[in-house]
Design a protein around this motif. Structure first.
Motif, mmCIF file in Angstrom:
data_model
loop_
_atom_site.group_PDB
_atom_site.id
_atom_site.type_symbol
_atom_site.label_atom_id
_atom_site.label_comp_id
_atom_site.label_asym_id
_atom_site.label_seq_id
_atom_site.Cartn_x
_atom_site.Cartn_y
_atom_site.Cartn_z
ATOM 1 N N VAL A 1 0.847 -1.201 0.000
ATOM 2 C CA VAL A 1 0.000 0.000 0.000
ATOM 3 C C VAL A 1 0.881 1.249 0.000
ATOM 4 C CG1 VAL A 1 -1.633 1.346 1.390
ATOM 5 C CG2 VAL A 1 -2.028 -1.095 1.005
ATOM 6 N N LYS A 2 1.947 1.226 0.807
ATOM 7 C CA LYS A 2 2.860 2.378 0.862
ATOM 8 C C LYS A 2 3.441 2.665 -0.521
ATOM 9 C CE LYS A 2 7.244 3.905 2.859
ATOM 10 N NZ LYS A 2 8.299 3.624 3.850
ATOM 11 N N LEU A 3 3.923 1.631 -1.199
ATOM 12 C CA LEU A 3 4.499 1.834 -2.535
ATOM 13 C C LEU A 3 3.450 2.339 -3.523
ATOM 14 C CD1 LEU A 3 6.986 -1.152 -3.013
ATOM 15 C CD2 LEU A 3 7.454 1.183 -2.250
ATOM 16 N N ALA A 4 2.235 1.812 -3.425
ATOM 17 C CA ALA A 4 1.162 2.273 -4.317
ATOM 18 C C ALA A 4 0.842 3.747 -4.062
ATOM 19 C CB ALA A 4 -0.081 1.412 -4.129
ATOM 20 N N LEU B 1 1.188 6.840 -6.632
ATOM 21 C CA LEU B 1 0.093 7.778 -6.907
ATOM 22 C C LEU B 1 0.526 9.217 -6.639
ATOM 23 C CD1 LEU B 1 -2.988 5.855 -5.452
ATOM 24 C CD2 LEU B 1 -2.551 6.424 -7.864
ATOM 25 N N ALA B 2 1.292 9.416 -5.576
ATOM 26 C CA ALA B 2 1.797 10.760 -5.277
ATOM 27 C C ALA B 2 2.730 11.233 -6.389
ATOM 28 C CB ALA B 2 2.509 10.778 -3.923
ATOM 29 N N GLY B 3 3.511 10.328 -6.965
ATOM 30 C CA GLY B 3 4.373 10.681 -8.085
ATOM 31 C C GLY B 3 3.571 11.067 -9.322
ATOM 32 N N VAL B 4 2.516 10.319 -9.605
ATOM 33 C CA VAL B 4 1.633 10.662 -10.722
ATOM 34 C C VAL B 4 0.988 12.023 -10.456
ATOM 35 C CG1 VAL B 4 -0.526 10.031 -11.890
ATOM 36 C CG2 VAL B 4 1.208 8.284 -11.425
ATOM 37 N N ASN B 5 0.560 12.235 -9.236
ATOM 38 C CA ASN B 5 -0.047 13.514 -8.862
ATOM 39 C C ASN B 5 0.942 14.667 -9.062
ATOM 40 O OD1 ASN B 5 -2.251 15.089 -7.637
ATOM 41 N ND2 ASN B 5 -0.796 15.342 -5.956
ATOM 42 N N LEU B 6 2.202 14.458 -8.688
ATOM 43 C CA LEU B 6 3.223 15.486 -8.899
ATOM 44 C C LEU B 6 3.378 15.772 -10.389
ATOM 45 C CD1 LEU B 6 5.516 17.385 -8.066
ATOM 46 C CD2 LEU B 6 7.033 15.389 -8.054
ATOM 47 N N SER C 1 -2.343 15.654 -2.822
ATOM 48 C CA SER C 1 -1.040 15.488 -2.191
ATOM 49 C C SER C 1 -1.148 15.495 -0.668
ATOM 50 C CB SER C 1 -0.099 16.596 -2.664
ATOM 51 O OG SER C 1 1.147 16.498 -2.043
ATOM 52 N N LEU C 2 -2.010 16.368 -0.149
ATOM 53 C CA LEU C 2 -2.219 16.432 1.300
ATOM 54 C C LEU C 2 -2.818 15.148 1.850
ATOM 55 C CD1 LEU C 2 -3.485 20.088 1.822
ATOM 56 C CD2 LEU C 2 -1.417 19.053 2.810
ATOM 57 N N VAL C 3 -3.438 14.368 1.012
ATOM 58 C CA VAL C 3 -3.985 13.071 1.426
ATOM 59 C C VAL C 3 -2.952 11.961 1.192
ATOM 60 C CG1 VAL C 3 -5.765 11.345 0.947
ATOM 61 C CG2 VAL C 3 -6.375 13.777 1.033
ATOM 62 N N LEU C 4 -2.316 11.962 0.027
ATOM 63 C CA LEU C 4 -1.455 10.852 -0.370
ATOM 64 C C LEU C 4 -0.192 10.713 0.474
ATOM 65 C CD1 LEU C 4 -1.804 11.188 -4.240
ATOM 66 C CD2 LEU C 4 -2.633 9.284 -2.821
ATOM 67 N N TRP C 5 0.530 11.808 0.697
ATOM 68 C CA TRP C 5 1.796 11.688 1.425
ATOM 69 C C TRP C 5 1.616 11.283 2.884
ATOM 70 C CZ3 TRP C 5 5.975 10.557 -0.901
ATOM 71 C CH2 TRP C 5 6.206 10.993 -2.198
#
Length: 159
Positions: free
Chosen positions: A101-104, A108-113, A142-146
């Protein structure tokens, strides 16, 4: 070569064995990992809050441009130390649901960036400080994902 054999081979690499058997190295790498994650999440959250109109005393784009290298440095440190920590129990961590889950979430945070970096800068929907609606939406994500990735990471040792 089956995945489990690859993971066990990683665990047998000299740096992984040294880290696993050292009384000092493992706690130091673990502490650096936590420090890097803290720096990363703090820098990202500050940038996101600025994009969303908080910290308005600071010029928005200049603040984000200043914080981005801090976040990048912290991300690099987190990845470097994370790979080292993974190597000591690769065959366990790879199948740990919290680790997956952490890697996913990080992916997702990378895609968001990437979406943030490609978002329109000067649309008619831009707020008074120049951030577009797409950039603001990316900041909310981002405030949710990280923080979610941080929490998932803390669960790795408990599953």
């Amino acid at each position: 070569m089956p995945l489990l054999d690859v993971l066990r081979a990683i665990e047998g690499l000299p740096p992984a064995v040294a880290l696993r058997t050292s009384f000092v190295a493992y706690p130091m790498v673990n502490a650096l990992h936590i420090l890097s994650i803290g720096m990363l999440v703090a820098a990202v959250m500050l940038m996101d809050l600025r994009v969303l109109g908080r910290l308005s005393r600071l010029d928005g784009r200049a603040f984000v441009a200043t914080m981005r290298p801090v976040a990048g440095f912290a991300f690099f440190g987190a990845v470097l130390t994370g790979v080292a920590l993974f190597s000591i129990r690769a065959s366990e961590y790879a199948f740990n649901p919290a680790f997956q889950v952490k890697l996913a979430l990080i992916a997702l945070a990378g895609v968001n960036l990437a979406l943030f970096l490609r978002a329109p800068r000067h649309s008619g929907l831009a707020g008074q400080d120049g951030f577009s609606a797409a950039e603001r939406l990316s900041a909310v994500a981002s405030l949710v994902l990280w923080p979610a990735a941080l929490v998932a990471g803390r669960f790795i040792g408990f599953l």
